[in-house]
Design an enzyme around this catalytic site. Structure first.
Site, PDB file in Angstrom:
ATOM      1  N   HIS A 243       0.847  -1.185   0.000  1.00 45.66           N
ATOM      2  CA  HIS A 243       0.000   0.000   0.000  1.00 45.66           C
ATOM      3  C   HIS A 243       0.886   1.240   0.000  1.00 45.66           C
ATOM      4  CE1 HIS A 243      -2.888   3.021   1.399  1.00 45.66           C
ATOM      5  NE2 HIS A 243      -3.814   2.215   0.921  1.00 45.66           N
ATOM      6  N   PRO A 244       0.492   2.302  -0.715  1.00 45.01           N
ATOM      7  CA  PRO A 244       1.348   3.486  -0.803  1.00 45.01           C
ATOM      8  C   PRO A 244       1.600   4.197   0.526  1.00 45.01           C
ATOM      9  CG  PRO A 244      -0.293   3.490  -2.552  1.00 45.01           C
ATOM     10  CD  PRO A 244      -0.663   2.378  -1.613  1.00 45.01           C
TER      11      PRO A 244
END
Length: 409
Positions: A243-244
Site C-alpha cells: 500500500h502506498p
C-alpha cells in the site's frame, strides 16, 4: 410508407415482479469498442430497452465481424439489447436514427469529437427533434480543449493520467494495469451521469448532454494518489504490491503461494506479530508506530515474509481470518470464480445464445432487492431486429427491401 402512431417511450405500468428499474426508458446505442458499450450494458442489464445501431457490413469485413461478434468479449458487452444496422452517412439512415431518437430517452456514443456533428447526429441536432433527450458522450480527452481531436485508447489514458506511474515495482518503470480500467470506469461514470440527468429531467423537463472521457476517468481513479499531489505536492512513486501509505499492507510469499495482509493499526500489528510467532517485532522501536513502520518498511516486510514461508497460504489464511484481521489469497481468474464466496454471490450468470449455446457471462456488480440481475437475452446478431424496429417506425416490407438494396441497412 405511412406515418406511425405516436407512442410514449415509457412502458405501461407493470408489477414489481415483471419489470426492471429502467424498463420505462428507451436507449439508442451508437457505441464502439469498450467504454461506451460498458455504459450501455449497465442500462440494458437493469431493463432499459436498448437498440444497438451498427453500420451495415461490407463484403470485406463480414468474416472478421462474425468472428469478433462470437467472441467472449463482444458477447459480454452487448447482451440484453436489440440490434439494427444503419448507414449514418446516408440521408435515409440518418432520418431513421432521428425517428428512433424522437421515441428515445437516451442516446450514448463514443465517437471521436466532431464525428457526430459531421454525421448530423450530435446533441444539438438530436435535441431539435427531441428536446427531452439525454445524450451521453465518451471520448479520449473530452469534448473541448487542445487534445479534443486526438484519438485515444485505454493504455494511452493510463499513461497520461499517471496510473502507469504508480503501478508496478519500485524502479520498474511504467506498468499498465492488467484490465482496461479507464474504459470500464468511463463507462460506469457515464452511466451514473445519464441516470442523474434522467432524474433531473423529471423536474426540469429538459434533456442534457452528459460527457466524460478516458483521461478524466483515469484521474478520478487515482483518488488519494491524486490528492497527494494536488494538496500535498508529493509525486507518488511505484510501491509494487505494498500500500502506498499504510503498512504492513501488501502481498507476502507463503510456503506455496502468496497472501494479501493488512495489519496497519498498532493493535492489529501486535496481534498479527503474535499470530506469526514474531512477538519481538511488536516491541521493536523501529515498528512502534505507523510512521516508524513506514520508515523501516523494507526490514519489517522481510521479517514478515520469512515468518510466512513456514506455512501454506490456506493455513495462514484460516489462522489470520479467525483472528479478525483482513487477509486473502492471491488467485488467478479461474480460482477467483471457483471461490465459494464468489459462487454464492452468483455474479457469473448464464444465457442461451441461439447459435453459440449456453454462455457464462459476468453480471452487474450491484444487487437491488426485489429485482434479479439475470442476463435475459444474448447479444443479437448484426441487424437481427432490422425488420421489427423499422416496422415499428412505419416502414413496410417494400420500404425495407429498398433500404437493404441501397445498403442503408
Amino acid at each position: 410508407m405511412h406515418k406511425p402512431v405516436e407512442t410514449s417511450s415509457h412502458a405501461a405500468p407493470q408489477t414489481q415482479s415483471s419489470r426492471l428499474p429502467l424498463s420505462r426508458f428507451k436507449v439508442i446505442d451508437l457505441t464502439l469498442a469498450r467504454a461506451g458499450p460498458s455504459c450501455v450494458r449497465t442500462l440494458a442489464d437493469w431493463g432499459a430497452e436498448v437498440i444497438r445501431v451498427e453500420p451495415p457490413p461490407s463484403d470485406d469485413d463480414a468474416e472478421e465481424l462474425i468472428g469478433r461478434r462470437d467472441g467472449s468479449d463482444f458477447q459480454n458487452l452487448h447482451r440484453n439489447k436489440r440490434a439494427i444496422t444503419l448507414n449514418l452517412k446516408t440521408d435515409e439512415g440518418r432520418e431513421i436514427l432521428m425517428r428512433l431518437a424522437e421515441q428515445a430517452d437516451v442516446i450514448v456514443e463514443n465517437m471521436r469529437p466532431g464525428v457526430t456533428r459531421r454525421l448530423g447526429v450530435d446533441f444539438e441536432s438530436v435535441k431539435k427533434r427531441n428536446p427531452r433527450i439525454v445524450y451521453g458522450s465518451i471520448s479520449g480527452f473530452g469534448q473541448y480543449g487542445p487534445y479534443t481531436a486526438r484519438p485515444s485508447i485505454d493504455q494511452i489514458a493510463q499513461g497520461m493520467s499517471g496510473i502507469m506511474s504508480v503501478t508496478g515495482l519500485p524502479g520498474q518503470g511504467p506498468v499498465r494495469v492488467g484490465v482496461a480500467v479507464t474504459d470500464i470506469m468511463a463507462g460506469a461514470f457515464l452511466a451514473q451521469g445519464v441516470l442523474i440527468a434522467l432524474l433531473d429531467r423529471e423536474v426540469s423537463g429538459e434533456g442534457r448532454w452528459v460527457q466524460t472521457s478516458l483521461i478524466e476517468a483515469g484521474l478520478t481513479l487515482l483518488d488519494f494518489q491524486a490528492t497527494r499531489w494536488t494538496m500535498d505536492k508529493k509525486i507518488p512513486p511505484q510501491e509494487g504490491n505494498n500500500h502506498p501509505t499504510n503498512t504492513p499492507m501488501g502481498t507476502f510469499p507463503t510456503a506455496d503461494g502468496f497472501l494479501n495482509i493488512a495489519a496497519t493499526s498498532n493493535k492489529n500489528f501486535a496481534k498479527f506479530c503474535a499470530l506469526i510467532g514474531r512477538d519481538n517485532m511488536a516491541t521493536d522501536p523501529r515498528f512502534a508506530s505507523t510512521a516508524q513502520r513506514r520508515q523501516h518498511k523494507a526490514a519489517m516486510n522481510e521479517m514478515i515474509a520469512d515468518a510466512l514461508r513456514a506455512r501454506t497460504t490456506r493455513e495462514w489464511f484460516e489462522l489470520i481470518v479467525a483472528a479478525g484481521l483482513p487477509c486473502g489469497p492471491v488467485y488467478n481468474i479461474k480460482e477467483a470464480f471457483a471461490d465459494p464466496q464468489v459462487e454464492a454471490l452468483r455474479i457469473k450468470r448464464s444465457v442461451t445464445h441461439p447459435r453459440l449455446g449456453e454462455l457464462d457471462l459476468v453480471a452487474q456488480p450491484c444487487e437491488i432487492t426485489g429485482f434479479d440481475r439475470e442476463i435475459r437475452t444474448a447479444t443479437p446478431e448484426l441487424g437481427e431486429h432490422n425488420d421489427e424496429i423499422l416496422g415499428s417506425l412505419g416502414y413496410g416490407p417494400d420500404d425495407i427491401a429498398k433500404l437493404k438494396a441501397a445498403r442503408v441497412i
